[in-house]
Design a protein around this motif. Structure first.
Motif, PDB file in Angstrom:
ATOM      1  N   ASP A 200      22.224  33.246  50.803  1.00 50.40           N
ATOM      2  CA  ASP A 200      23.216  34.044  50.076  1.00 50.40           C
ATOM      3  C   ASP A 200      23.210  35.542  50.379  1.00 50.40           C
ATOM      4  N   PHE A 201      22.088  36.088  50.788  1.00 53.54           N
ATOM      5  CA  PHE A 201      22.035  37.530  51.070  1.00 53.54           C
ATOM      6  C   PHE A 201      22.610  37.809  52.439  1.00 53.54           C
ATOM      7  N   PRO A 202      23.217  38.946  52.660  1.00 52.94           N
ATOM      8  CA  PRO A 202      23.553  39.981  51.682  1.00 52.94           C
ATOM      9  C   PRO A 202      24.822  39.609  50.910  1.00 52.94           C
ATOM     10  N   PHE A 203      24.965  40.188  49.721  1.00 51.12           N
ATOM     11  CA  PHE A 203      26.175  40.045  48.922  1.00 51.12           C
ATOM     12  C   PHE A 203      26.324  41.283  48.057  1.00 51.12           C
ATOM     13  N   THR A 204      27.510  41.464  47.496  1.00 48.31           N
ATOM     14  CA  THR A 204      27.754  42.628  46.637  1.00 48.31           C
ATOM     15  C   THR A 204      27.726  42.211  45.170  1.00 48.31           C
ATOM     16  N   ALA A 205      27.553  43.202  44.322  1.00 51.47           N
ATOM     17  CA  ALA A 205      27.576  42.962  42.879  1.00 51.47           C
ATOM     18  C   ALA A 205      28.911  42.358  42.472  1.00 51.47           C
ATOM     19  N   GLY A 206      29.995  42.829  43.079  1.00 52.52           N
ATOM     20  CA  GLY A 206      31.318  42.295  42.773  1.00 52.52           C
ATOM     21  C   GLY A 206      31.446  40.820  43.127  1.00 52.52           C
ATOM     22  N   GLU A 207      30.898  40.422  44.270  1.00 53.17           N
ATOM     23  CA  GLU A 207      30.938  39.010  44.675  1.00 53.17           C
ATOM     24  C   GLU A 207      30.139  38.151  43.696  1.00 53.17           C
ATOM     25  N   TYR A 208      28.974  38.652  43.305  1.00 49.30           N
ATOM     26  CA  TYR A 208      28.130  37.920  42.362  1.00 49.30           C
ATOM     27  C   TYR A 208      28.845  37.753  41.023  1.00 49.30           C
ATOM     28  N   ALA A 209      29.381  38.859  40.498  1.00 51.70           N
ATOM     29  CA  ALA A 209      30.076  38.822  39.209  1.00 51.70           C
ATOM     30  C   ALA A 209      31.327  37.946  39.272  1.00 51.70           C
ATOM     31  N   GLU A 210      32.027  37.968  40.394  1.00 51.93           N
ATOM     32  CA  GLU A 210      33.218  37.132  40.531  1.00 51.93           C
ATOM     33  C   GLU A 210      32.863  35.645  40.454  1.00 51.93           C
TER      34      GLU A 210
ATOM     35  N   GLU B 147      17.157  34.604  20.714  1.00 51.28           N
ATOM     36  CA  GLU B 147      18.370  34.627  19.906  1.00 51.28           C
ATOM     37  C   GLU B 147      19.574  35.304  20.567  1.00 51.28           C
ATOM     38  N   THR B 148      19.432  35.810  21.789  1.00 56.26           N
ATOM     39  CA  THR B 148      20.503  36.574  22.425  1.00 56.26           C
ATOM     40  C   THR B 148      20.945  35.941  23.737  1.00 56.26           C
ATOM     41  N   VAL B 149      22.256  35.689  23.836  1.00 52.17           N
ATOM     42  CA  VAL B 149      22.864  35.188  25.076  1.00 52.17           C
ATOM     43  C   VAL B 149      24.041  36.101  25.392  1.00 52.17           C
ATOM     44  N   VAL B 150      24.097  36.606  26.631  1.00 56.96           N
ATOM     45  CA  VAL B 150      25.203  37.450  27.073  1.00 56.96           C
ATOM     46  C   VAL B 150      25.739  36.882  28.386  1.00 56.96           C
ATOM     47  N   SER B 151      26.885  37.370  28.820  1.00 55.71           N
ATOM     48  CA  SER B 151      27.459  36.893  30.078  1.00 55.71           C
ATOM     49  C   SER B 151      26.941  37.726  31.250  1.00 55.71           C
ATOM     50  N   VAL B 152      27.021  37.151  32.436  1.00 52.89           N
ATOM     51  CA  VAL B 152      26.710  37.890  33.658  1.00 52.89           C
ATOM     52  C   VAL B 152      27.618  39.117  33.733  1.00 52.89           C
ATOM     53  N   ASP B 153      28.901  38.952  33.389  1.00 56.79           N
ATOM     54  CA  ASP B 153      29.837  40.086  33.401  1.00 56.79           C
ATOM     55  C   ASP B 153      29.338  41.244  32.541  1.00 56.79           C
ATOM     56  N   GLU B 154      28.777  40.936  31.382  1.00 56.27           N
ATOM     57  CA  GLU B 154      28.282  41.994  30.503  1.00 56.27           C
ATOM     58  C   GLU B 154      27.122  42.746  31.161  1.00 56.27           C
ATOM     59  N   ILE B 155      26.240  42.038  31.818  1.00 57.79           N
ATOM     60  CA  ILE B 155      25.105  42.681  32.495  1.00 57.79           C
ATOM     61  C   ILE B 155      25.583  43.512  33.679  1.00 57.79           C
ATOM     62  N   PHE B 156      26.554  43.010  34.427  1.00 58.33           N
ATOM     63  CA  PHE B 156      27.016  43.663  35.645  1.00 58.33           C
ATOM     64  C   PHE B 156      28.136  44.684  35.416  1.00 58.33           C
ATOM     65  N   ALA B 157      28.569  44.858  34.188  1.00 58.66           N
ATOM     66  CA  ALA B 157      29.722  45.718  33.882  1.00 58.66           C
ATOM     67  C   ALA B 157      29.597  47.136  34.431  1.00 58.66           C
ATOM     68  N   ASP B 158      28.410  47.716  34.412  1.00 58.38           N
ATOM     69  CA  ASP B 158      28.216  49.099  34.854  1.00 58.38           C
ATOM     70  C   ASP B 158      27.619  49.222  36.254  1.00 58.38           C
ATOM     71  N   ILE B 159      27.539  48.107  36.977  1.00 65.23           N
ATOM     72  CA  ILE B 159      27.081  48.132  38.366  1.00 65.23           C
ATOM     73  C   ILE B 159      28.331  48.158  39.240  1.00 65.23           C
ATOM     74  N   ASP B 160      28.423  49.127  40.123  1.00 62.69           N
ATOM     75  CA  ASP B 160      29.585  49.249  41.002  1.00 62.69           C
ATOM     76  C   ASP B 160      29.745  47.968  41.814  1.00 62.69           C
ATOM     77  N   ASP B 161      30.967  47.456  41.883  1.00 68.25           N
ATOM     78  CA  ASP B 161      31.250  46.217  42.611  1.00 68.25           C
ATOM     79  C   ASP B 161      30.831  46.275  44.070  1.00 68.25           C
ATOM     80  N   ASP B 162      30.807  47.459  44.662  1.00 67.62           N
ATOM     81  CA  ASP B 162      30.452  47.619  46.069  1.00 67.62           C
ATOM     82  C   ASP B 162      28.949  47.700  46.313  1.00 67.62           C
ATOM     83  N   THR B 163      28.152  47.695  45.259  1.00 67.23           N
ATOM     84  CA  THR B 163      26.696  47.731  45.418  1.00 67.23           C
ATOM     85  C   THR B 163      26.260  46.491  46.178  1.00 67.23           C
ATOM     86  N   GLU B 164      25.584  46.709  47.322  1.00 65.04           N
ATOM     87  CA  GLU B 164      25.175  45.582  48.160  1.00 65.04           C
ATOM     88  C   GLU B 164      23.702  45.285  47.978  1.00 65.04           C
ATOM     89  N   PHE B 165      23.388  43.998  47.921  1.00 62.62           N
ATOM     90  CA  PHE B 165      22.011  43.537  47.822  1.00 62.62           C
ATOM     91  C   PHE B 165      21.643  42.867  49.141  1.00 62.62           C
TER      92      PHE B 165
END
Length: 100
Positions: A33-43, A55-73
């Motif tokens: 899977d590597f490399p990929f961008t934050a936007g690809e992962y969130a999509e 007791e807490t469940v959140v979405s991937v979108d909520e975690i990735f909301a403030d990570i720029d979509d172009d951030t590459e891993f």
């Protein structure tokens, strides 16, 4: 929330055995899977649930909301560092240290 799968099922947090980073990382195959961008992962996984604690469940979108979509891993180290920073910023990190 209406999740695409059970947050605690095998596709989620494996019956509450995996939390946070582990749930996010198990969606990635290091060899394929590597490399990929934050936007690809969130999509691809944005509506998936991530159990933060018992007791807490959140979405991937909520975690990735403030990570720029172009951030590459390029690999797991970059992925874990950036996602960990975001989990701490959103107070989704269960451990707090006074210093490292």
């Amino acid at each position: 929330m209406d999740w695409p799968h059970d947050p605690d099922g095998e596709e989620g947090s494996e019956g509450r055995r995996k939390y946070g980073h582990a749930v996010l990382a198990k969606k990635v195959d290091e060899g394929e899977d590597f490399p990929f961008t934050a936007g690809e992962y969130a999509e691809q996984y944005g509506d998936h649930p991530v159990r933060i604690d018992y007791e807490t469940v959140v979405s991937v979108d909520e975690i990735f909301a403030d990570i720029d979509d172009d951030t590459e891993f390029e690999g797991f180290p970059e992925f874990h560092k950036r996602v960990g920073k975001e989990l701490r910023a959103k107070d989704y990190w269960p451990y707090r240290l006074e210093h490292a």
